[in-house]
Design a protein around this motif. Structure first.
Motif, PDB file in Angstrom:
ATOM      1  N   UNK A  27      12.247  -9.366  -4.366  1.00 46.71           N
ATOM      2  CA  UNK A  27      11.012  -9.151  -5.112  1.00 46.71           C
ATOM      3  C   UNK A  27       9.815  -9.138  -4.176  1.00 46.71           C
ATOM      4  N   UNK A  28       9.799 -10.059  -3.241  1.00 48.28           N
ATOM      5  CA  UNK A  28       8.710 -10.107  -2.268  1.00 48.28           C
ATOM      6  C   UNK A  28       8.664  -8.828  -1.433  1.00 48.28           C
ATOM      7  N   UNK A  33       4.852  -3.566  -0.239  1.00 47.66           N
ATOM      8  CA  UNK A  33       4.228  -2.260   0.016  1.00 47.66           C
ATOM      9  C   UNK A  33       3.036  -1.961  -0.905  1.00 47.66           C
ATOM     10  N   UNK A  34       3.008  -2.536  -2.083  1.00 50.98           N
ATOM     11  CA  UNK A  34       1.882  -2.310  -2.982  1.00 50.98           C
ATOM     12  C   UNK A  34       0.599  -2.905  -2.415  1.00 50.98           C
ATOM     13  N   UNK A  40       6.221   3.088  -1.581  1.00 49.58           N
ATOM     14  CA  UNK A  40       7.114   2.154  -2.280  1.00 49.58           C
ATOM     15  C   UNK A  40       8.552   2.287  -1.790  1.00 49.58           C
ATOM     16  N   UNK A  41       9.289   1.211  -1.922  1.00 49.68           N
ATOM     17  CA  UNK A  41      10.690   1.199  -1.504  1.00 49.68           C
ATOM     18  C   UNK A  41      11.549   1.932  -2.527  1.00 49.68           C
TER      19      UNK A  41
END
Length: 91
Positions: A27-28, A33-34, A40-41
């Protein structure tokens, strides 16, 4: 290292904690990237993030299993104990 004997749900709690930590790390990494303004991944990372909830459920199931085992032990000990004799002051 602890010298306690492992209880019924200990393994589930440990596995749940590990799965939760993997999900928290994912989650981290997914949210980072935001904040950094990068691309984004891929969507797979979002699915791995769901392991947080799965780990929480596993750990919760381990706690419930451990509590149930302790309750059964307490009931068995109470049933095996001889009945208490009335005290002399109760007469």
């Amino acid at each position: 290292m602890s010298d306690e004997t492992p209880q019924a749900g200990d393994l589930l709690v440990r596995i749940g904690a590990i799965v939760f930590l993997v999900g928290a790390l994912a989650t981290l990494v997914t949210v980072l990237p935001l904040f950094l303004g990068t691309r984004p991944l891929p969507w797979e990372f979002y699915w791995v993030s769901m392991l947080m909830g799965a780990g929480f459920l596993l750990a919760g199931a381990g706690v419930v299993r451990s509590a149930a085992a302790q309750r059964r032990q307490a009931e068995a000990a109470t049933a095996a104990a001889p009945p208490a004799s009335p005290s002399p002051s109760a007469r």
